[in-house]
Design an enzyme around this catalytic site. Structure first.
Site, PDB file in Angstrom:
ATOM      1  N   VAL A  27       0.821  -1.205   0.000  1.00 39.61           N
ATOM      2  CA  VAL A  27       0.000   0.000   0.000  1.00 39.61           C
ATOM      3  C   VAL A  27       0.857   1.257   0.000  1.00 39.61           C
ATOM      4  CG1 VAL A  27      -0.257   0.146   2.528  1.00 39.61           C
ATOM      5  CG2 VAL A  27      -2.055   1.052   1.023  1.00 39.61           C
ATOM      6  N   ASP A  28       2.054   1.195   0.563  1.00 41.88           N
ATOM      7  CA  ASP A  28       2.928   2.373   0.542  1.00 41.88           C
ATOM      8  C   ASP A  28       3.359   2.704  -0.879  1.00 41.88           C
ATOM      9  OD1 ASP A  28       4.401  -0.017   0.477  1.00 41.88           O
ATOM     10  OD2 ASP A  28       6.061   0.780   1.671  1.00 41.88           O
ATOM     11  N   THR A  38      13.218   0.334   4.465  1.00 42.27           N
ATOM     12  CA  THR A  38      13.854  -0.964   4.706  1.00 42.27           C
ATOM     13  C   THR A  38      14.231  -1.594   3.371  1.00 42.27           C
ATOM     14  OG1 THR A  38      12.559  -1.250   6.719  1.00 42.27           O
ATOM     15  CG2 THR A  38      13.541  -3.226   5.753  1.00 42.27           C
TER      16      THR A  38
END
Length: 250
Positions: free
Chosen positions: A101-102, A124
């Site tokens: 979703v990001d 990350t």
């Protein structure tokens, strides 16, 4: 009505108020601390929140800590999720749930400008996604971020420090060589992706850089536009554009 946006990533939580005209207020953030958050972060929130719009790619346990804190403030929580098409953006994935979703929200924000873009997120993981001027997502790449590369090397070879050093094209010290190699790998992926994107769409796309690890790279990426809060801006667009759309659960 008090509406707040929350972007819960694998390393940090970012949040900001949203006004009635869809503008984002001052962005604040906190790092994860031992499976939770810095206790002082709650002091940055109002005692009452009416609506909380949450995008999360973190662990279920960490997401529940956030949701419990929002519920204690009376918030009606809306969890953002990836859709096959929204607000003029159409993703390349056949299964929308496979696109984080990001990444989806970053693309949604990038498409607001109506021009081709290569969207690079450095958290990350390092993610690269291409959209054309019509909002068509043409796919992307996922790789370890420079920080994750350093940490992985340190876990396998303890004498290789997980941080430190100064970037150089040809380093003469191990710590410098580590940061130069790991950041250089990210820079090489970005440069190759830009070349491939230009060949694919016939024009050089804008390069939009975001994410906590992006700040270390942006001065060495040609023509990069720094968009630190790209996901939050995409979350605001998701909130507006997805009104009335049923969630996958209901």
């Amino acid at each position: 009505m008090s509406t707040w946006l929350f972007d819960l990533g694998n390393t940090r939580l970012k949040f900001a108020p949203l006004d009635g005209d869809g503008r984002i207020g001052a962005v604040q953030g906190t790092a994860h601390v031992e499976g939770g958050f810095d206790p002082e972060w709650l002091e940055q929130l109002p005692a009452r929140i009416d609506v909380a719009i949450v995008a999360s790619v973190a662990s279920p346990a960490l997401r529940m800590i956030l949701l419990d804190a929002l519920a204690a403030r009376g918030a009606q929580v809306q969890l953002a999720y990836t859709l096959p098409t929204l607000d003029g953006l159409t993703i390349a994935y056949a299964d929308p749930s496979r696109l984080g979703v990001d990444r989806f929200l970053a693309l949604l924000s990038a498409h607001a400008d109506g021009a081709p873009a290569l969207v690079v997120g450095v958290g990350t993981a390092l993610t690269v996604d291409l959209i054309d001027g019509g909002g068509r997502h043409l796919g992307g790449r996922i790789a370890p971020s420079p920080t994750l590369m350093r940490e992985a090397l340190h876990r396998r070879v303890a004498q290789l420090a997980p941080s430190g050093g100064a970037y150089a094209e040809f380093a003469d010290d191990t710590d410098d060589a580590l940061v130069s190699g790991c950041e250089g790998a990210a820079l090489g992926l970005i440069e190759r992706s830009l070349l491939a994107a230009t060949a694919r769409i016939g024009t050089r796309p804008r390069l939009l850089l975001h994410g906590g690890g992006g700040d270390a790279l942006r001065n060495r990426v040609p023509d990069a536009q720094w968009r630190a809060d790209l996901v939050l801006h995409g979350l605001a667009r998701w909130h507006r554009a997805s009104a009335g759309i049923a969630s996958p659960e209901g």
